[in-house]
Design a protein around this motif. Sequence first.
Motif, PDB file in Angstrom:
ATOM      1  N   VAL A  32      10.509 -10.767 -10.455  1.00  0.00           N
ATOM      2  CA  VAL A  32      10.495 -10.645  -8.993  1.00  0.00           C
ATOM      3  C   VAL A  32      10.018  -9.253  -8.578  1.00  0.00           C
ATOM      4  O   VAL A  32       9.175  -9.115  -7.679  1.00  0.00           O
ATOM      5  CB  VAL A  32      11.887 -10.955  -8.397  1.00  0.00           C
ATOM      6  N   LYS A  33      10.517  -8.210  -9.249  1.00  0.00           N
ATOM      7  CA  LYS A  33      10.083  -6.851  -8.914  1.00  0.00           C
ATOM      8  C   LYS A  33       8.600  -6.658  -9.204  1.00  0.00           C
ATOM      9  O   LYS A  33       7.885  -6.027  -8.422  1.00  0.00           O
ATOM     10  CB  LYS A  33      10.914  -5.817  -9.671  1.00  0.00           C
ATOM     11  N   ALA A  34       8.124  -7.178 -10.322  1.00  0.00           N
ATOM     12  CA  ALA A  34       6.704  -7.054 -10.667  1.00  0.00           C
ATOM     13  C   ALA A  34       5.836  -7.796  -9.655  1.00  0.00           C
ATOM     14  O   ALA A  34       4.802  -7.288  -9.221  1.00  0.00           O
ATOM     15  CB  ALA A  34       6.452  -7.587 -12.077  1.00  0.00           C
ATOM     16  N   TYR A  35       6.268  -8.985  -9.251  1.00  0.00           N
ATOM     17  CA  TYR A  35       5.514  -9.740  -8.249  1.00  0.00           C
ATOM     18  C   TYR A  35       5.467  -8.981  -6.924  1.00  0.00           C
ATOM     19  O   TYR A  35       4.411  -8.862  -6.304  1.00  0.00           O
ATOM     20  CB  TYR A  35       6.113 -11.129  -8.036  1.00  0.00           C
ATOM     21  N   ASP A  36       6.618  -8.474  -6.488  1.00  0.00           N
ATOM     22  CA  ASP A  36       6.672  -7.736  -5.224  1.00  0.00           C
ATOM     23  C   ASP A  36       5.756  -6.514  -5.261  1.00  0.00           C
ATOM     24  O   ASP A  36       5.046  -6.230  -4.299  1.00  0.00           O
ATOM     25  CB  ASP A  36       8.104  -7.302  -4.904  1.00  0.00           C
ATOM     26  N   PHE A  37       5.771  -5.796  -6.373  1.00  0.00           N
ATOM     27  CA  PHE A  37       4.914  -4.614  -6.488  1.00  0.00           C
ATOM     28  C   PHE A  37       3.447  -5.020  -6.477  1.00  0.00           C
ATOM     29  O   PHE A  37       2.626  -4.408  -5.784  1.00  0.00           O
ATOM     30  CB  PHE A  37       5.250  -3.827  -7.758  1.00  0.00           C
ATOM     31  N   GLY A  38       3.102  -6.054  -7.224  1.00  0.00           N
ATOM     32  CA  GLY A  38       1.729  -6.533  -7.238  1.00  0.00           C
ATOM     33  C   GLY A  38       1.278  -7.008  -5.864  1.00  0.00           C
ATOM     34  O   GLY A  38       0.146  -6.758  -5.451  1.00  0.00           O
ATOM     35  N   TYR A  39       2.167  -7.672  -5.149  1.00  0.00           N
ATOM     36  CA  TYR A  39       1.842  -8.130  -3.799  1.00  0.00           C
ATOM     37  C   TYR A  39       1.571  -6.946  -2.880  1.00  0.00           C
ATOM     38  O   TYR A  39       0.648  -6.969  -2.073  1.00  0.00           O
ATOM     39  CB  TYR A  39       2.998  -8.981  -3.252  1.00  0.00           C
ATOM     40  N   ARG A  40       2.384  -5.892  -3.027  1.00  0.00           N
ATOM     41  CA  ARG A  40       2.222  -4.704  -2.179  1.00  0.00           C
ATOM     42  C   ARG A  40       0.885  -4.009  -2.411  1.00  0.00           C
ATOM     43  O   ARG A  40       0.361  -3.361  -1.503  1.00  0.00           O
ATOM     44  CB  ARG A  40       3.370  -3.719  -2.423  1.00  0.00           C
ATOM     45  N   ILE A  41       0.312  -4.138  -3.603  1.00  0.00           N
ATOM     46  CA  ILE A  41      -0.984  -3.511  -3.865  1.00  0.00           C
ATOM     47  C   ILE A  41      -2.025  -4.035  -2.884  1.00  0.00           C
ATOM     48  O   ILE A  41      -2.841  -3.286  -2.371  1.00  0.00           O
ATOM     49  CB  ILE A  41      -1.442  -3.758  -5.323  1.00  0.00           C
ATOM     50  N   PHE A  42      -1.967  -5.318  -2.583  1.00  0.00           N
ATOM     51  CA  PHE A  42      -2.993  -5.938  -1.751  1.00  0.00           C
ATOM     52  C   PHE A  42      -2.541  -6.229  -0.324  1.00  0.00           C
ATOM     53  O   PHE A  42      -3.377  -6.570   0.515  1.00  0.00           O
ATOM     54  CB  PHE A  42      -3.478  -7.228  -2.408  1.00  0.00           C
ATOM     55  N   ALA A  43      -1.246  -6.090  -0.022  1.00  0.00           N
ATOM     56  CA  ALA A  43      -0.773  -6.465   1.318  1.00  0.00           C
ATOM     57  C   ALA A  43       0.301  -5.525   1.844  1.00  0.00           C
ATOM     58  O   ALA A  43       1.205  -5.946   2.566  1.00  0.00           O
ATOM     59  CB  ALA A  43      -0.238  -7.892   1.287  1.00  0.00           C
ATOM     60  N   LEU A  83       1.496   3.565  -5.885  1.00  0.00           N
ATOM     61  CA  LEU A  83       0.974   2.363  -5.254  1.00  0.00           C
ATOM     62  C   LEU A  83      -0.392   2.648  -4.622  1.00  0.00           C
ATOM     63  O   LEU A  83      -1.326   1.852  -4.746  1.00  0.00           O
ATOM     64  CB  LEU A  83       1.954   1.840  -4.201  1.00  0.00           C
ATOM     65  N   PHE A  84      -0.528   3.803  -3.975  1.00  0.00           N
ATOM     66  CA  PHE A  84      -1.813   4.198  -3.387  1.00  0.00           C
ATOM     67  C   PHE A  84      -2.884   4.307  -4.469  1.00  0.00           C
ATOM     68  O   PHE A  84      -4.021   3.875  -4.276  1.00  0.00           O
ATOM     69  CB  PHE A  84      -1.676   5.524  -2.631  1.00  0.00           C
ATOM     70  N   TYR A  85      -2.528   4.876  -5.597  1.00  0.00           N
ATOM     71  CA  TYR A  85      -3.453   5.006  -6.718  1.00  0.00           C
ATOM     72  C   TYR A  85      -3.993   3.637  -7.132  1.00  0.00           C
ATOM     73  O   TYR A  85      -5.195   3.452  -7.316  1.00  0.00           O
ATOM     74  CB  TYR A  85      -2.750   5.693  -7.898  1.00  0.00           C
ATOM     75  N   LEU A  86      -3.102   2.663  -7.260  1.00  0.00           N
ATOM     76  CA  LEU A  86      -3.520   1.316  -7.647  1.00  0.00           C
ATOM     77  C   LEU A  86      -4.305   0.635  -6.531  1.00  0.00           C
ATOM     78  O   LEU A  86      -5.272  -0.083  -6.804  1.00  0.00           O
ATOM     79  CB  LEU A  86      -2.302   0.479  -8.031  1.00  0.00           C
ATOM     80  N   GLN A  87      -3.905   0.860  -5.289  1.00  0.00           N
ATOM     81  CA  GLN A  87      -4.638   0.281  -4.171  1.00  0.00           C
ATOM     82  C   GLN A  87      -6.083   0.799  -4.143  1.00  0.00           C
ATOM     83  O   GLN A  87      -7.020   0.037  -3.914  1.00  0.00           O
ATOM     84  CB  GLN A  87      -3.942   0.596  -2.844  1.00  0.00           C
ATOM     85  N   GLU A  88      -6.247   2.084  -4.382  1.00  0.00           N
ATOM     86  CA  GLU A  88      -7.586   2.672  -4.406  1.00  0.00           C
ATOM     87  C   GLU A  88      -8.376   2.113  -5.574  1.00  0.00           C
ATOM     88  O   GLU A  88      -9.555   1.789  -5.446  1.00  0.00           O
ATOM     89  CB  GLU A  88      -7.493   4.206  -4.498  1.00  0.00           C
ATOM     90  N   TYR A  89      -7.740   1.964  -6.711  1.00  0.00           N
ATOM     91  CA  TYR A  89      -8.413   1.466  -7.913  1.00  0.00           C
ATOM     92  C   TYR A  89      -8.973   0.057  -7.686  1.00  0.00           C
ATOM     93  O   TYR A  89     -10.077  -0.249  -8.122  1.00  0.00           O
ATOM     94  CB  TYR A  89      -7.447   1.469  -9.104  1.00  0.00           C
ATOM     95  N   PHE A  90      -8.223  -0.796  -7.009  1.00  0.00           N
ATOM     96  CA  PHE A  90      -8.642  -2.176  -6.789  1.00  0.00           C
ATOM     97  C   PHE A  90      -9.406  -2.378  -5.482  1.00  0.00           C
ATOM     98  O   PHE A  90      -9.807  -3.494  -5.167  1.00  0.00           O
ATOM     99  CB  PHE A  90      -7.425  -3.110  -6.812  1.00  0.00           C
ATOM    100  N   LEU A  97     -13.514   8.393  -2.255  1.00  0.00           N
ATOM    101  CA  LEU A  97     -12.739   9.289  -1.395  1.00  0.00           C
ATOM    102  C   LEU A  97     -13.291  10.706  -1.512  1.00  0.00           C
ATOM    103  O   LEU A  97     -13.516  11.212  -2.606  1.00  0.00           O
ATOM    104  CB  LEU A  97     -11.255   9.253  -1.764  1.00  0.00           C
ATOM    105  N   LYS A  98     -13.501  11.330  -0.367  1.00  0.00           N
ATOM    106  CA  LYS A  98     -14.131  12.647  -0.315  1.00  0.00           C
ATOM    107  C   LYS A  98     -13.190  13.672   0.301  1.00  0.00           C
ATOM    108  O   LYS A  98     -12.325  13.340   1.107  1.00  0.00           O
ATOM    109  CB  LYS A  98     -15.414  12.587   0.519  1.00  0.00           C
ATOM    110  N   PRO A  99     -13.386  14.952  -0.055  1.00  0.00           N
ATOM    111  CA  PRO A  99     -12.591  16.011   0.571  1.00  0.00           C
ATOM    112  C   PRO A  99     -12.943  16.140   2.051  1.00  0.00           C
ATOM    113  O   PRO A  99     -14.037  15.775   2.482  1.00  0.00           O
ATOM    114  CB  PRO A  99     -12.980  17.268  -0.205  1.00  0.00           C
TER     115      PRO A  99
END
Length: 125
Positions: A32-43, A83-90, A97-99
């Motif tokens: 359940v925790k893994a699913y919730d985290f994975g869901y948060r990556i995209f939503a 989570l931001f790191y993974l969101q950017e990756y996908f 991303l630029k300075p």
Amino acid sequence: MDKKKIVFSILKTLATIAVFILIGTAVFRITVKAYDFGYRIFAEEPMSPEPGYTMSVAIVEGKSVMEIGEILEEKGLIRSAYLFYLQEYFSSYHGDLKPGVYELCTAMTAEEMMEIMAQNTEEEE
């Protein structure tokens, strides 16, 4: 002697069932925790509803995506740098991303923030 064997057999069976229940519960919770985290990556939802709070964020040259995420997390714009790191990756903004100095809002999603931070790429070309 037969009574001892029967009692031992019952206790062994109960212990085995208890172990399976504990393992099953642990696997379920982790799933359940893994699913919730994975869901948060995209939503992932924004930190606050509209209108939110706008603030300036300065990203200097050489910052990694994780460091940018940590800056955004410290400012209260996102919930998790990892989570931001993974969101950017996908995302379609991976590596773009630029300075710069950006006006970001707590009512924005991470995807919207990445879009703003990647716009410098389009402007320079």
